[in-house]
Design an enzyme around this catalytic site. Structure first.
Site, PDB file in Angstrom:
ATOM      1  N   HIS A  92      -9.002  -4.166  -1.569  1.00  0.00           N
ATOM      2  CA  HIS A  92      -8.029  -3.356  -0.822  1.00  0.00           C
ATOM      3  C   HIS A  92      -8.401  -1.873  -0.886  1.00  0.00           C
ATOM      4  O   HIS A  92      -8.439  -1.185   0.137  1.00  0.00           O
ATOM      5  CB  HIS A  92      -6.629  -3.604  -1.401  1.00  0.00           C
ATOM      6  CG  HIS A  92      -5.554  -2.751  -0.805  1.00  0.00           C
ATOM      7  ND1 HIS A  92      -4.542  -3.257  -0.027  1.00  0.00           N
ATOM      8  CD2 HIS A  92      -5.330  -1.403  -0.893  1.00  0.00           C
ATOM      9  CE1 HIS A  92      -3.751  -2.250   0.360  1.00  0.00           C
ATOM     10  NE2 HIS A  92      -4.203  -1.129  -0.156  1.00  0.00           N
ATOM     11  N   GLU A  93      -8.694  -1.388  -2.088  1.00  0.00           N
ATOM     12  CA  GLU A  93      -9.000   0.046  -2.240  1.00  0.00           C
ATOM     13  C   GLU A  93     -10.314   0.409  -1.554  1.00  0.00           C
ATOM     14  O   GLU A  93     -10.439   1.472  -0.956  1.00  0.00           O
ATOM     15  CB  GLU A  93      -9.034   0.450  -3.719  1.00  0.00           C
ATOM     16  CG  GLU A  93      -7.712   0.297  -4.465  1.00  0.00           C
ATOM     17  CD  GLU A  93      -6.505   0.871  -3.745  1.00  0.00           C
ATOM     18  OE1 GLU A  93      -6.638   1.864  -2.998  1.00  0.00           O
ATOM     19  OE2 GLU A  93      -5.411   0.310  -3.909  1.00  0.00           O
ATOM     20  N   CYS A 138       0.851  -1.184   0.000  1.00  0.00           N
ATOM     21  CA  CYS A 138       0.000   0.000   0.000  1.00  0.00           C
ATOM     22  C   CYS A 138       0.888   1.234   0.000  1.00  0.00           C
ATOM     23  O   CYS A 138       1.868   1.290   0.745  1.00  0.00           O
ATOM     24  CB  CYS A 138      -0.886  -0.032   1.241  1.00  0.00           C
ATOM     25  SG  CYS A 138      -2.000   1.370   1.370  1.00  0.00           S
ATOM     26  N   HIS A 190     -10.050   1.201   2.058  1.00  0.00           N
ATOM     27  CA  HIS A 190      -9.606   2.564   2.394  1.00  0.00           C
ATOM     28  C   HIS A 190     -10.802   3.498   2.589  1.00  0.00           C
ATOM     29  O   HIS A 190     -10.755   4.408   3.419  1.00  0.00           O
ATOM     30  CB  HIS A 190      -8.729   3.137   1.268  1.00  0.00           C
ATOM     31  CG  HIS A 190      -7.300   2.666   1.286  1.00  0.00           C
ATOM     32  ND1 HIS A 190      -6.437   2.936   2.313  1.00  0.00           N
ATOM     33  CD2 HIS A 190      -6.588   1.961   0.375  1.00  0.00           C
ATOM     34  CE1 HIS A 190      -5.247   2.413   2.033  1.00  0.00           C
ATOM     35  NE2 HIS A 190      -5.306   1.807   0.861  1.00  0.00           N
TER      36      HIS A 190
END
Ligand code: NI
Length: 167
Positions: free
Chosen positions: A138-139, A96, A142
């Protein structure tokens, strides 16, 4: 266009939950362009989310097309994204831009069904698998204030330090 500064762990702002995008205007599209440029100059730039540059709105960009021999949808601008189905579980290594000193092993769904708006507000639907599905999960984390560090099964066994962030 302009490059933006990346918030780095343990910056508390990375834990903030981002708000839905409501207006799909030129300001949004200019922001998306800057976000994409920031992703592309960054090491390992296959994805980025708006909160990583201190904009707490539900915008992410994913583009894993540089990876060989995988299925993907090319450059994706994902606004107000929602995962509607998850299937399978697989462990994989993640990095990341906000956690430059470490990589980690994280369990993710192997396949997902995703819907998201593009930068013009059009809804689109995607079936994804493998590396692209992992990058999207993953994104999207966020946007909810989560890092891959929050998903390690064991900090002792699944976290790896790196000297150099390889492209
Ligand atoms: Ni990240």
């Amino acid at each position: 266009m302009a490059l933006m500064d990346i918030l780095i762990y343990p910056d508390d702002r990375l834990k903030q939950i981002s708000a839905p995008v409501e207006s799909f205007d030129d300001g949004l599209r200019a922001f998306v362009a800057d976000l994409e440029e920031t992703m592309r100059v960054g090491p390992g730039g296959v994805g980025i989310a708006a909160p990583q540059v201190g904009h707490f709105i539900r915008v992410a960009i994913v583009d894993v097309s540089a990876k060989k021999k995988i299925r993907h949808h090319g450059r994706l601008v994902l606004i107000n994204p929602e995962i509607e189905q998850w299937e399978g579980m697989v462990m994989g290594r993640e990095g990341c831009m906000s956690v430059p000193d470490y990589t980690g092993n994280v369990i993710r769904a192997e396949r997902i069904q995703l819907r998201a708006q593009d930068e013009f507000g059009q809804w689109q639907a995607f079936d994804m698998e493998g590396y692209e599905a992992r990058a999207v999960q993953h994104e999207l984390d966020h946007l909810d204030g989560l890092l891959f560090l929050d998903r390690l099964v064991s900090k002792r066994h699944d976290l790896f330090s790196r000297k150099v962030y390889k492209k």
